[in-house]
Design a protein around this motif. Structure first.
Motif, PDB file in Angstrom:
ATOM      1  N   PHE A  59      -0.924   7.022   2.044  1.00  0.00           N
ATOM      2  CA  PHE A  59      -0.257   8.209   1.511  1.00  0.00           C
ATOM      3  C   PHE A  59       1.128   8.369   2.130  1.00  0.00           C
ATOM      4  O   PHE A  59       2.092   8.714   1.444  1.00  0.00           O
ATOM      5  N   THR A  60       1.227   8.114   3.425  1.00  0.00           N
ATOM      6  CA  THR A  60       2.527   8.171   4.095  1.00  0.00           C
ATOM      7  C   THR A  60       3.455   7.103   3.546  1.00  0.00           C
ATOM      8  O   THR A  60       4.633   7.358   3.263  1.00  0.00           O
ATOM      9  N   HIS A  61       2.922   5.896   3.371  1.00  0.00           N
ATOM     10  CA  HIS A  61       3.712   4.784   2.841  1.00  0.00           C
ATOM     11  C   HIS A  61       4.233   5.115   1.440  1.00  0.00           C
ATOM     12  O   HIS A  61       5.418   4.913   1.136  1.00  0.00           O
ATOM     13  N   GLU A  62       3.383   5.647   0.581  1.00  0.00           N
ATOM     14  CA  GLU A  62       3.787   5.999  -0.787  1.00  0.00           C
ATOM     15  C   GLU A  62       4.798   7.144  -0.792  1.00  0.00           C
ATOM     16  O   GLU A  62       5.773   7.129  -1.558  1.00  0.00           O
ATOM     17  N   ALA A  63       4.583   8.144   0.062  1.00  0.00           N
ATOM     18  CA  ALA A  63       5.501   9.279   0.113  1.00  0.00           C
ATOM     19  C   ALA A  63       6.869   8.849   0.632  1.00  0.00           C
ATOM     20  O   ALA A  63       7.901   9.348   0.161  1.00  0.00           O
ATOM     21  N   GLU A  64       6.905   7.927   1.590  1.00  0.00           N
ATOM     22  CA  GLU A  64       8.190   7.426   2.089  1.00  0.00           C
ATOM     23  C   GLU A  64       8.951   6.688   0.994  1.00  0.00           C
ATOM     24  O   GLU A  64      10.172   6.847   0.849  1.00  0.00           O
ATOM     25  N   GLN A  65       8.239   5.895   0.217  1.00  0.00           N
ATOM     26  CA  GLN A  65       8.893   5.177  -0.880  1.00  0.00           C
ATOM     27  C   GLN A  65       9.418   6.145  -1.940  1.00  0.00           C
ATOM     28  O   GLN A  65      10.536   5.975  -2.452  1.00  0.00           O
ATOM     29  N   GLU A  66       8.622   7.170  -2.259  1.00  0.00           N
ATOM     30  CA  GLU A  66       9.044   8.134  -3.269  1.00  0.00           C
ATOM     31  C   GLU A  66      10.230   8.959  -2.779  1.00  0.00           C
ATOM     32  O   GLU A  66      11.144   9.259  -3.543  1.00  0.00           O
TER      33      GLU A  66
END
Length: 434
Positions: A59-66
Motif C-alpha cells: 500500500f505504501t509502495h502504491e501510494a508513493e507511485q501515485e
C-alpha cells in the motif's frame, strides 16, 4: 465460513457502520478543518489489516507511485508526518549539496518544522519577511538577501496554498547556483501554469495531517525528479540503510521472497560477506508510515478534485461576504489554480475591535478560527532564546502584522452550506455591533 468469507462479512458490517455514523452529527461547532473519510477509506484500511504486513508494504509502495504520478514527478516517498518529510529532505540535502554552516533562506512567518530541520542538520537559516501580496517569498527579498548573505539554498512554504512568483524565484536561484526546495504542506491541489505546484523546485514536501487537504491521519510525503536525492532520503527514512531496489516492499507482496540485493559502498570496513541490508550508510531514522495510513491516502488522493472544488466554493463565499464589509479588513482573491488551505483575513490597525474580540465572538457562536501558525517565528521562545543559531535579513513589518492582526477561517470540505451560513451570519453580527 472460510477466511475470505469472514473478511467480506467484516467489510459489509463496516459499510453499515459507516452509513449509520454518517447519520449521527455529534459536532455542533463549525470546524476550522478536519478529515473527510468515506467508506472507501475504511475498506482500504481493512484490506491493509487483512494483508498482515503493516509497515512499508504494497500500500505504501502504491501510494508513493501515485503521489509521484499526480505530482508529475519521477519519485515519491511517504513518511510518518509532514515534519518528518521536511527533516528527511534537509538531511539528504545536507548530505548531497551542503556543508556545516551553509545558509538556507526561509520565511520568518511560517511553520516551525520548515525551519527546524535546517538547524537540526547544522545548517543556518536566514529569515526574511513574508510578502503580504502573495503570503510567500518575494523575488525582491530573495535578491536582497543574496547581496548580503552567502545563500546556498532556499526552503520555503506555499503558505495557505497560495503561490508566489515561482518562475522568478527559480530563475534567480539558477543564476546564483542556489538549490530551491518547497514545503507544499498547505498546497496540495494548487497549480502553477497548469502544472502541480509541487512539480517545481528540487523537491517538495507534503503533510497529510487531519487538518490538511487530504489525510492519512498522521503522515507526509516528498516528491522529486532527482534519483540520487530520492535514494538518500529513502535511506535516511529507513534507519540509514541504503536501498536501491524498486522492489523494496517485495516481502509484503510475497512473504516467501528475500530482500533483493543492493549495492555496498566501498568506503567502509565491513566483512565481504556482511548482509547488505544491514549496512548503514547514514545516521538515519525510522520515519516510515504504517500500511493502514497509506491505504487511507490511496483513497483520499482520488477525491482531491472534489475536495478542491468545495474549498474554492467556501473560500469565494467568504470573499464575497467581505466585499460588503467596509471596515478595512484585508482579504486575498484567489485564481482558479489556487487550492486554498483556509480563508485569511488581516484586521486593520487602529480599530476599536482587536483580533481577540473577533476570536471570542466566533467562539461564543461555536465557530473555530486559527492564527497563521508561527506568525513571526523569531519572537517565539524556541528561536528568540537561541539567536546564535540563525540570521535575519531586512525588516519584518509584514510578519509582525500577521503575528498581531491575522486570522484564518475554515474552508475545508468538512464545512457544509449551513456551516458557511453560520460563519457569515456571525461575522455580520460582529461588524454590526462594532
Amino acid at each position: 465460513m472460510n477466511r475470505e468469507d469472514i473478511e467480506k462479512q467484516i467489510k459489509l458490517l463496516f459499510e453499515c457502520w459507516h452509513r449509520e455514523k454518517q447519520k449521527e452529527s455529534t459536532v455542533s461547532k463549525v470546524r476550522y478543518s478536519g478529515p473527510s473519510l468515506g467508506s472507501e477509506e475504511y475498506l482500504s484500511m481493512l484490506d491493509a489489516i487483512f494483508n498482515d504486513w503493516w509497515s512499508g508494504g504494497k500500500f505504501t509502495h502504491e501510494a508513493e507511485q501515485e503521489l509521484a504520478n499526480i505530482s508529475k514527478r519521477n519519485h515519491g516517498l511517504l513518511t510518518n508526518s509532514g515534519s518528518s518529510a521536511n527533516l528527511l529532505l534537509m538531511s539528504a540535502a545536507k548530505e548531497l549539496y551542503f556543508k556545516d554552516g551553509d545558509k538556507i533562506l526561509t520565511l520568518a512567518c511560517g511553520f516551525p518544522t520548515t525551519v527546524n530541520p535546517i538547524i537540526q542538520n547544522r545548517l543556518r537559516p536566514v529569515f526574511v519577511d513574508i510578502d503580504l501580496e502573495t503570503l510567500n517569498l518575494s523575488p525582491e527579498k530573495f535578491e536582497e538577501a543574496l547581496k548580503t548573505q552567502d545563500i546556498k539554498g532556499v526552503f520555503v512554504a506555499h503558505t495557505l496554498g497560495f503561490k508566489g512568483d515561482i518562475d522568478a524565484i527559480l530563475d534567480i536561484a539558477r543564476k546564483n547556483n542556489v538549490h530551491v526546495f518547497f514545503d507544499s504542506c498547505d498546497a496540495y491541489g494548487t497549480e502553477h501554469n497548469g502544472m502541480p505546484v509541487q512539480s517545481y523546485g528540487k523537491a517538495s514536501t507534503f503533510s497529510f495531517y487531519v487538518a490538511h487537504h487530504i489525510t492519512m491521519g498522521e503522515g507526509g510525503g516528498i516528491v522529486t525528479n532527482d534519483e540520487r536525492l530520492q535514494s538518500t532520503m529513502r535511506g535516511f527514512r529507513n534507519w540509514g540503510r541504503y536501498c536501491a531496489s524498486p522492489d523494496c516492499c517485495i516481502r509484503s507482496v510475497n512473504p516467501n521472497a528475500f530482500c533483493p540485493r543492493t549495492r555496498l559502498t566501498k568506503d567502509c570496513d565491513l566483512p565481504d560477506d556482511y548482509m547488505v541490508n544491514y549496512q548503514y550508510e547514514w545516521m538515519g531514522y525510522n520515519l516510515k508510515p504504517l500500511e493502514i495510513q497509506s491505504a487511507i491516502l490511496l483513497e483520499q488522493m482520488k477525491r482531491i478534485k472534489t475536495f478542491d472544488k468545495m474549498r474554492k466554493k467556501n473560500y469565494n463565499r467568504l470573499y464575497n461576504f467581505f466585499q460588503t464589509v467596509d471596515r478595512g479588513v484585508r482579504t486575498w482573491r484567489i485564481d482558479e489554480e489556487t487550492s486554498p488551505f483556509s480563508f485569511p483575513i488581516l484586521l486593520p490597525p487602529g480599530e476599536k475591535f482587536q483580533r481577540k474580540h473577533l476570536v471570542d465572538h466566533l467562539r461564543r457562536d461555536k465557530i473555530e478560527s486559527r492564527v497563521l501558525f508561527g506568525g513571526n517565528l523569531m519572537k517565539h521562545p524556541a528561536y528568540y532564546n537561541k539567536k546564535e543559531l540563525w540570521d535575519s535579513c531586512g525588516s519584518f513589518d509584514n510578519s509582525d502584522s500577521i503575528l498581531e492582526r491575522f486570522l484564518m477561517l475554515g474552508v475545508s470540505q468538512v464545512n457544509t452550506e449551513e456551516d458557511m451560513e453560520r460563519v457569515t451570519s456571525s461575522l455580520k453580527d460582529f461588524f454590526t455591533r462594532w
